[in-house]
Design an enzyme around this catalytic site. Structure first.
Site, PDB file in Angstrom:
ATOM      1  N   CYS A  10      25.977  -0.103  15.287  1.00 43.96           N
ATOM      2  CA  CYS A  10      24.828  -0.821  14.734  1.00 43.96           C
ATOM      3  C   CYS A  10      24.854  -0.624  13.223  1.00 43.96           C
ATOM      4  O   CYS A  10      25.612   0.188  12.705  1.00 43.96           O
ATOM      5  CB  CYS A  10      23.523  -0.241  15.253  1.00 43.96           C
ATOM      6  SG  CYS A  10      23.451  -0.149  17.048  1.00 43.96           S
TER       7      CYS A  10
ATOM      8  N   TRP B 248      23.770  -3.456  18.044  1.00 39.89           N
ATOM      9  CA  TRP B 248      24.830  -3.828  18.974  1.00 39.89           C
ATOM     10  C   TRP B 248      24.615  -2.911  20.169  1.00 39.89           C
ATOM     11  O   TRP B 248      24.940  -1.730  20.138  1.00 39.89           O
ATOM     12  CB  TRP B 248      26.170  -3.574  18.296  1.00 39.89           C
ATOM     13  CG  TRP B 248      27.334  -4.146  19.017  1.00 39.89           C
ATOM     14  CD1 TRP B 248      27.687  -5.462  19.086  1.00 39.89           C
ATOM     15  CD2 TRP B 248      28.312  -3.423  19.755  1.00 39.89           C
ATOM     16  NE1 TRP B 248      28.824  -5.595  19.834  1.00 39.89           N
ATOM     17  CE2 TRP B 248      29.226  -4.375  20.251  1.00 39.89           C
ATOM     18  CE3 TRP B 248      28.509  -2.085  20.061  1.00 39.89           C
ATOM     19  CZ2 TRP B 248      30.319  -4.022  21.026  1.00 39.89           C
ATOM     20  CZ3 TRP B 248      29.596  -1.734  20.825  1.00 39.89           C
ATOM     21  CH2 TRP B 248      30.489  -2.693  21.294  1.00 39.89           C
TER      22      TRP B 248
ATOM     23  N   GLY C 112      24.458   5.057  17.213  1.00 40.26           N
ATOM     24  CA  GLY C 112      25.154   6.144  17.903  1.00 40.26           C
ATOM     25  C   GLY C 112      24.698   6.211  19.340  1.00 40.26           C
ATOM     26  O   GLY C 112      24.099   5.257  19.855  1.00 40.26           O
TER      27      GLY C 112
ATOM     28  N   LYS D 189      40.222 -16.056  16.935  1.00 42.70           N
ATOM     29  CA  LYS D 189      39.865 -14.766  17.535  1.00 42.70           C
ATOM     30  C   LYS D 189      39.443 -14.954  18.991  1.00 42.70           C
ATOM     31  O   LYS D 189      39.797 -14.160  19.850  1.00 42.70           O
ATOM     32  CB  LYS D 189      38.736 -14.118  16.721  1.00 42.70           C
ATOM     33  CG  LYS D 189      38.295 -12.756  17.239  1.00 42.70           C
ATOM     34  CD  LYS D 189      39.325 -11.682  16.933  1.00 42.70           C
ATOM     35  CE  LYS D 189      38.970 -10.327  17.536  1.00 42.70           C
ATOM     36  NZ  LYS D 189      40.171  -9.498  17.750  1.00 42.70           N
TER      37      LYS D 189
HETATM   38  C1  AGP Z   1      45.319 -10.560  20.728  1.00 43.32           C
HETATM   39  O1  AGP Z   1      45.882 -10.025  19.604  1.00 43.32           O
HETATM   40  C2  AGP Z   1      45.049 -11.972  20.721  1.00 43.32           C
HETATM   41  N1  AGP Z   1      44.668 -12.542  19.536  1.00 43.32           N
HETATM   42  C3  AGP Z   1      44.736 -12.665  22.012  1.00 43.32           C
HETATM   43  O2  AGP Z   1      45.867 -12.545  22.830  1.00 43.32           O
HETATM   44  C4  AGP Z   1      43.527 -12.158  22.797  1.00 43.32           C
HETATM   45  O3  AGP Z   1      43.783 -10.897  23.306  1.00 43.32           O
HETATM   46  C5  AGP Z   1      43.206 -13.145  23.921  1.00 43.32           C
HETATM   47  O4  AGP Z   1      42.899 -14.402  23.386  1.00 43.32           O
HETATM   48  C6  AGP Z   1      42.072 -12.670  24.796  1.00 43.32           C
HETATM   49  O5  AGP Z   1      40.875 -12.589  24.115  1.00 43.32           O
HETATM   50  P1  AGP Z   1      39.649 -11.844  24.750  1.00 43.32           P
HETATM   51  O6  AGP Z   1      40.057 -10.439  24.958  1.00 43.32           O
HETATM   52  O7  AGP Z   1      38.522 -12.003  23.770  1.00 43.32           O
HETATM   53  O8  AGP Z   1      39.357 -12.512  26.052  1.00 43.32           O
END
Ligand code: AGP
Length: 613
Positions: free
Chosen positions: A2, A73, A100, A608
């Site tokens: 957090c 969080w 924490g 991501k």
């Molecule tokens: C990992 O380095 C990746 N960018 C990718 O493989 C990732 O792990 C995958 O898209 C799964 O994502 P998630 O864990 O958020 O489901």
């Protein structure tokens, strides 16, 4: 994880608090709140959701010069308004924010309730507000009462407290969770992280564990929990906010690689005591766990690789048949599922559509499986839909390439495997306790790899111009090889393929030629001798061999051109070796990508979180 911020001597305090919270939002953002000291009371406003919800709800705030803020969080208690911080005491004169985990909050809560206190949230944090209240009711001042309360805490904390009786003072303290204090002409500050203070001051002090700070307008006094005054260490602060967010590292990925010991510690925190495993939020009863007759693990990318390690652990300890499948394939075959099946969906984000749909498919009326989600984001879509959740506590991950969440996923699932074994009566309590002890040694072992960063990165840069890499492993070393290859592909764009080392001779070995680099995960374990043979096979065909080997393993060194040394896991705990070995390969990939001039935090073509099929 957090975010905490506090200010005194700022007229008005609110804009500083909101700005500070926005800079800390990366630490968590499921709810937020502020408390302002307004003459003889503390005005509190909290909201679930992103910070924008709070910003839109403070139009009637009083003009105050001191206050504290928090972006949450969740770890204990859902991300609701009544669990959001600040928490107040029974009188409403005191407000407190915490980051924490207070491991003994249940005992402390029982004691406070028996003494007549009313606890209004499901958080572990609220007990602190009432403990301090109790101390002050007994005659102690705010700082002394805070010191006494914190001395009773088992676990980790960064806290900041304000009280209407001391309207210009913020008392803050820390153990394990980060906290900095700052000072400028006529004002004083506290925060979880430097970026929250940068707009106001560059005079920043870092607190040590079990220290508290009393901050007033332009003043700052640091003491230990027993009241001894100490001189705080001033931190040199340079650069802009983003530089500060990276905590001195050139990019988020390297910072997150270095946060792995903490990610492991946090994921274990409060969940083990000797042979007892408390996976609080699991929400599956012992009977439900006993009823499981088959486990399926689904995930994508790095999460899938963590699942592969977990399969070894579940089969070995819990003796349950375990299948693993990439999530995007799972629901397009005909997996044999029923009410006795446990499907473990592994996802850092809890939002990857492939994994989410695989879990939905498993829980559907036709399949009726129980779904347990392992994820890092509290209240993510997958977590909300699942029968049970096991949170990793790695903190938000900014680098697109997953690192710290990967090790946290493995830890969480190894705990699950031990718990399954325990309820199924397959492990003696002493064996569970031995494995738990080994798990707790991992942060130190990972630190051992990080201490070798420079030599690993030096070794890696010899291969900056290499076109083809093969990664080999056996047993739990195979998922490590897969993950090493994925990291290298993702961030350096080198071609990297991973194989079970014993499979090379069945075909892929045809690709080996002089100049091919083979990276083999060859740490000690029952397949050590076999992987040495596989290394010799590729070496005989002209490959340059880099091995990940345990410190002192001269035999491994004799088979290789380069060695990435890592500490050995305790004897009998080889199932944990991926947690150590993978760190060397993350650094290996990182060094090559940097030397190639790649953007490691935001590699090309990647996102991501992938929310499309
Ligand atoms: C990992 O380095 C990746 N960018 C990718 O493989 C990732 O792990 C995958 O898209 C799964 O994502 P998630 O864990 O958020 O489901």
């Amino acid at each position: 994880m957090c975010g905490i911020v506090g200010v005194t001597g700022s007229d008005p305090a609110l804009p500083f608090l909101l700005d500070g919270l926005s800079r800390l939002e990366y630490r968590g953002y499921d709810s937020s709140g502020v408390a302002l000291v307004d003459s003889d009371r503390v005005w509190v406003r909290r909201r679930a959701g992103k910070l924008a919800e709070l910003t839109g709800a403070v139009g009637d705030a009083p003009r105050a010069t001191a206050g504290i803020g928090h972006t949450r969080w969740a770890t204990h208690g859902g991300p609701t308004e009544h669990n959001a911080h600040p928490h107040t005491d029974c009188t409403g004169a005191l407000a407190l924010v915490h980051n924490g985990i207070i491991e003994n909050h249940l005992e402390l809560g029982d004691e406070l309730v028996s003494a007549g206190h009313e606890l209004r949230s499901e958080t572990d944090s609220e007990v602190l507000a009432h403990l301090i209240e109790a101390g002050m009711a007994g005659g102690a001042g705010l700082a002394d009462a805070t010191r006494a309360a914190l001395a009773r805490v088992e676990g980790s904390f960064a806290v900041a407290v304000v009280h209407a009786a001391n309207p210009e003072v913020i008392v803050a303290g820390r153990r394990s969770s980060p906290l900095v204090a700052g000072r400028a002409d006529g004002s004083g500050f506290v925060a979880s992280d430097i970026p929250a203070l940068l707009a106001a001051t560059r005079e920043v002090y870092v607190l040590d564990d079990d220290q508290i700070v009393e901050v007033g307008p332009g003043t700052l006094r640091v003491t230990t929990l027993d009241g001894t005054e100490v001189s705080p260490v001033r931190r040199r602060v340079e650069g802009d906010v983003e530089t500060a967010e990276k905590g001195g590292y050139p990019d988020f990925m390297l910072k997150e690689i270095h946060e792995q010991p903490r990610a492991v510690r946090e994921t274990l925190r409060g969940r083990t005591k000797g042979d007892r495993l408390t996976l609080g939020e699991l929400e599956l009863s012992d009977q439900e766990l006993r009823d499981v007759d088959k486990v399926f693990i689904v995930g994508c990318g790095t999460s899938f690789h963590a699942g592969m390690v977990a399969r070894h652990a579940i089969e070995h300890w819990a003796r349950l048949p375990t299948e693993i499948e990439v999530a995007s394939e799972f629901r397009y075959r005909d997996p044999v599922l029923d009410a006795q099946s446990l499907v473990v969906g592994v996802s850092q984000s809890g939002e990857s559509l492939d994994t989410m749909e695989a879990c939905r498919f498993a829980r559907s009326a036709t399949n009726k499986a129980k779904v347990l989600v392992v994820c890092n984001v509290v209240d993510s879509s997958m977590a909300r839909e699942a029968d049970a959740v096991l949170y990793t506590r790695a903190g938000p991950e900014r680098g697109v390439a997953a690192t710290k969440t990967h090790v946290a996923q493995i830890v969480a699932m190894e705990l699950l495997a031990l718990r399954l074994a325990h309820v199924r009566g397959l492990l003696y309590p002493e064996e569970v306790a031995r494995q738990v002890e080994a798990l707790h040694s991992l942060p130190t072992l990972i630190d051992g790899v990080l201490a070798r960063s420079e030599e690993i990165c030096d070794a890696a840069t010899s291969y900056v111009d290499t076109r083809d890499f093969f990664f080999l492993g056996r047993g739990v070393g195979y998922p490590v090889a897969l993950e090493g290859a994925l990291k290298l592909k993702e961030i350096s764009y080198a071609r990297a393929e991973a194989y079970p080392a014993g499979e090379m001779k069945h075909g892929p070995i045809a690709l080996i030629e002089p100049g091919t680099v083979v990276v083999a995960v060859a740490t000690r374990g029952r397949l050590h001798a076999k992987i040495m043979n596989n290394i010799d096979e590729v070496k005989a065909r002209g490959a340059t061999v880099v091995v990940v080997a345990n410190e002192g393993d001269d035999a491994a060194a004799n088979h290789a051109d380069r060695v990435l040394w890592v500490p050995a896991v305790p004897r009998g705990a080889e199932l944990f070796s991926p947690l150590v070995d993978v760190v060397a390969l993350q650094l290996f990939a990182y060094a090559i990508a940097k030397a190639r001039g790649c953007d490691v935090d935001q590699p090309r073509n990647l996102a991501k979180t992938v929310t499309v099929e």
